[in-house]
Design a protein around this motif. Sequence first.
Motif, PDB file in Angstrom:
ATOM      1  N   THR A 202       0.838  -1.204   0.000  1.00  0.00           N
ATOM      2  CA  THR A 202       0.000   0.000   0.000  1.00  0.00           C
ATOM      3  C   THR A 202       0.871   1.253   0.000  1.00  0.00           C
ATOM      4  OG1 THR A 202      -1.747  -1.179   1.157  1.00  0.00           O
ATOM      5  CG2 THR A 202      -1.828   1.207   1.260  1.00  0.00           C
ATOM      6  N   ALA A 203       1.970   1.218   0.770  1.00  0.00           N
ATOM      7  CA  ALA A 203       2.897   2.353   0.790  1.00  0.00           C
ATOM      8  C   ALA A 203       3.490   2.569  -0.595  1.00  0.00           C
ATOM      9  CB  ALA A 203       4.001   2.104   1.811  1.00  0.00           C
ATOM     10  N   LEU A 204       3.831   1.459  -1.211  1.00  0.00           N
ATOM     11  CA  LEU A 204       4.431   1.507  -2.549  1.00  0.00           C
ATOM     12  C   LEU A 204       3.432   2.076  -3.576  1.00  0.00           C
ATOM     13  CD1 LEU A 204       6.449  -1.543  -3.680  1.00  0.00           C
ATOM     14  CD2 LEU A 204       4.638  -0.756  -5.142  1.00  0.00           C
ATOM     15  N   LEU A 205       2.181   1.627  -3.496  1.00  0.00           N
ATOM     16  CA  LEU A 205       1.165   2.092  -4.447  1.00  0.00           C
ATOM     17  C   LEU A 205       0.858   3.577  -4.247  1.00  0.00           C
ATOM     18  CD1 LEU A 205      -1.226  -1.005  -4.349  1.00  0.00           C
ATOM     19  CD2 LEU A 205       0.184  -0.265  -6.278  1.00  0.00           C
ATOM     20  N   ILE A 206       0.833   4.016  -2.998  1.00  0.00           N
ATOM     21  CA  ILE A 206       0.592   5.451  -2.736  1.00  0.00           C
ATOM     22  C   ILE A 206       1.736   6.275  -3.334  1.00  0.00           C
ATOM     23  CG2 ILE A 206       0.454   7.223  -0.934  1.00  0.00           C
ATOM     24  CD1 ILE A 206      -0.936   5.082   0.845  1.00  0.00           C
ATOM     25  N   ALA A 207       2.978   5.803  -3.137  1.00  0.00           N
ATOM     26  CA  ALA A 207       4.139   6.518  -3.689  1.00  0.00           C
ATOM     27  C   ALA A 207       4.069   6.564  -5.217  1.00  0.00           C
ATOM     28  CB  ALA A 207       5.430   5.850  -3.215  1.00  0.00           C
ATOM     29  N   ILE A 208       3.689   5.457  -5.828  1.00  0.00           N
ATOM     30  CA  ILE A 208       3.568   5.402  -7.302  1.00  0.00           C
ATOM     31  C   ILE A 208       2.470   6.365  -7.765  1.00  0.00           C
ATOM     32  CG2 ILE A 208       2.881   3.916  -9.245  1.00  0.00           C
ATOM     33  CD1 ILE A 208       4.209   1.566  -7.675  1.00  0.00           C
ATOM     34  N   ASN A 209       1.320   6.325  -7.090  1.00  0.00           N
ATOM     35  CA  ASN A 209       0.216   7.224  -7.445  1.00  0.00           C
ATOM     36  C   ASN A 209       0.665   8.688  -7.381  1.00  0.00           C
ATOM     37  OD1 ASN A 209      -1.852   5.430  -8.027  1.00  0.00           O
ATOM     38  ND2 ASN A 209      -2.594   5.336  -5.927  1.00  0.00           N
ATOM     39  N   LYS A 210       1.372   9.030  -6.308  1.00  0.00           N
ATOM     40  CA  LYS A 210       1.800  10.427  -6.132  1.00  0.00           C
ATOM     41  C   LYS A 210       2.782  10.812  -7.226  1.00  0.00           C
ATOM     42  CE  LYS A 210       1.051  11.122  -1.202  1.00  0.00           C
ATOM     43  NZ  LYS A 210       1.624  11.340   0.109  1.00  0.00           N
ATOM     44  N   HIS A 211       3.721   9.946  -7.523  1.00  0.00           N
ATOM     45  CA  HIS A 211       4.760  10.270  -8.502  1.00  0.00           C
ATOM     46  C   HIS A 211       4.180  10.465  -9.899  1.00  0.00           C
ATOM     47  CE1 HIS A 211       8.810  10.435 -10.130  1.00  0.00           C
ATOM     48  NE2 HIS A 211       8.392   9.651 -11.124  1.00  0.00           N
ATOM     49  N   TYR A 212       3.205   9.589 -10.264  1.00  0.00           N
ATOM     50  CA  TYR A 212       2.666   9.635 -11.633  1.00  0.00           C
ATOM     51  C   TYR A 212       1.367  10.429 -11.730  1.00  0.00           C
ATOM     52  CZ  TYR A 212       6.339   6.394 -12.840  1.00  0.00           C
ATOM     53  OH  TYR A 212       7.575   5.838 -13.049  1.00  0.00           O
ATOM     54  N   GLY A 213       0.932  11.019 -10.613  1.00  0.00           N
ATOM     55  CA  GLY A 213      -0.259  11.860 -10.646  1.00  0.00           C
ATOM     56  C   GLY A 213      -1.526  11.100 -10.970  1.00  0.00           C
ATOM     57  N   VAL A 214      -1.615   9.849 -10.486  1.00  0.00           N
ATOM     58  CA  VAL A 214      -2.824   9.044 -10.696  1.00  0.00           C
ATOM     59  C   VAL A 214      -3.358   8.595  -9.327  1.00  0.00           C
ATOM     60  CG1 VAL A 214      -2.073   8.244 -12.965  1.00  0.00           C
ATOM     61  CG2 VAL A 214      -1.519   6.884 -10.928  1.00  0.00           C
ATOM     62  N   ARG A 215      -4.500   7.880  -9.335  1.00  0.00           N
ATOM     63  CA  ARG A 215      -5.043   7.349  -8.075  1.00  0.00           C
ATOM     64  C   ARG A 215      -5.339   5.862  -8.198  1.00  0.00           C
ATOM     65  NH1 ARG A 215     -10.333   9.984  -6.844  1.00  0.00           N
ATOM     66  NH2 ARG A 215     -10.015   9.361  -4.695  1.00  0.00           N
ATOM     67  N   THR A 216      -4.882   5.257  -9.286  1.00  0.00           N
ATOM     68  CA  THR A 216      -5.377   3.921  -9.616  1.00  0.00           C
ATOM     69  C   THR A 216      -4.294   2.854  -9.787  1.00  0.00           C
ATOM     70  OG1 THR A 216      -5.448   4.717 -11.886  1.00  0.00           O
ATOM     71  CG2 THR A 216      -7.542   4.669 -10.688  1.00  0.00           C
ATOM     72  N   ALA A 217      -3.057   3.132  -9.375  1.00  0.00           N
ATOM     73  CA  ALA A 217      -2.026   2.085  -9.465  1.00  0.00           C
ATOM     74  C   ALA A 217      -2.516   0.874  -8.666  1.00  0.00           C
ATOM     75  CB  ALA A 217      -0.710   2.591  -8.891  1.00  0.00           C
ATOM     76  N   SER A 218      -2.295  -0.330  -9.222  1.00  0.00           N
ATOM     77  CA  SER A 218      -2.862  -1.505  -8.553  1.00  0.00           C
ATOM     78  C   SER A 218      -1.960  -2.720  -8.724  1.00  0.00           C
ATOM     79  CB  SER A 218      -4.255  -1.801  -9.103  1.00  0.00           C
ATOM     80  OG  SER A 218      -4.154  -2.153 -10.462  1.00  0.00           O
ATOM     81  N   ILE A 219      -2.296  -3.766  -8.000  1.00  0.00           N
ATOM     82  CA  ILE A 219      -1.532  -5.012  -8.042  1.00  0.00           C
ATOM     83  C   ILE A 219      -2.148  -5.958  -9.068  1.00  0.00           C
ATOM     84  CG2 ILE A 219      -0.928  -7.082  -6.698  1.00  0.00           C
ATOM     85  CD1 ILE A 219       0.489  -4.519  -5.793  1.00  0.00           C
ATOM     86  N   GLY A 220      -1.317  -6.542  -9.922  1.00  0.00           N
ATOM     87  CA  GLY A 220      -1.784  -7.566 -10.853  1.00  0.00           C
ATOM     88  C   GLY A 220      -0.773  -8.704 -10.882  1.00  0.00           C
TER      89      GLY A 220
END
Length: 226
Positions: A202-220
């Motif tokens: 979750t920490a990783l996804l929040i960081a990715i979302n912030k960096h790329y300006g999205v809210r939808t990075a997810s696990i696949g």
Amino acid sequence: MTEIDIKDKQTQTIAILGGTGKEGPGLAMRWAYAGYPIIIGSRQTEKAEKVASELNVKLGIDTIRGLKNDAAARQAEISVLTVVYTAHQFVLQDLKDDLAGKILVDATARVDFRDPKPPTPPSAGRLAQNILGSQVKVVAAFQNVPAHVLRANITEPLNTDVLVCADDIDAAQVVIQLANAGRMQAYYAGNLDNALVVEGLTALLIAINKHYGVRTASIGLSGLSY
Ligand SMILES: NC(=O)c1ccc[n+]([C@@H]2O[C@H](COP(=O)([O-])OP(=O)(O)OC[C@H]3O[C@@H](n4cnc5c(N)ncnc54)[C@H](OP(=O)(O)O)[C@@H]3O)[C@@H](O)[C@H]2O)c1
């Protein structure tokens, strides 16, 4: 949203403890849509009833009720914990007797959105199991599924995989089926100690979302064919 035809009537009642916040209602609506009777839990009966009523109106159904958390846990076969993460341990201590003999699904990710970093061991799921003891089967799941994604279109499959950690494989399988009913693909990912990694994601996804300006990075997951 227009009235929805409930597809398959399910029999197990699901309580969403702390279901009045951001994460709980999305899960509640997806399972209500799949036909499960739902109880929204809260510290206050009136707040639970209000949220339950709003969700019923949204879906055009009457199968969602609101109760205090302890009564909700007692009346359900499966409880899902979605209280704010700082209250996780206190709430579980209070509800220990009410949850005896049942499955507790722990969606807790102890990550601060403003300063996202991996939590320290043990996992929230392991903490929950230690508090609740062997009378309760704890399953950690849904920690990486964002509330706004869950709620966006409850009739559509989610474009994110759910990692399910539990010491009890049968309980994990119940939760995998529950995720499937809510139109999420879910996979067993080891025991409750592994849930620490899932929280950390979750920490990783929040960081990715912030960096790329999205809210939808997810696990696949990839590489699974069975
Ligand atoms: N938000 C997300 O996108 C997301 C995604 C995945 C997992 N999660 C996890 O889901 C859980 C809930 O997140 P959330 O964003 O839904 O939280 P939230 O909206 O901030 O709070 C959820 C509920 O917690 C209850 N609560 C607040 N303080 C409490 C206290 N001191 N004691 C007992 N209950 C209290 C409240 O219910 P009442 O006032 O009605 O009692 C509140 O509606 C967290 O563990 C989080 O890590 C969240």
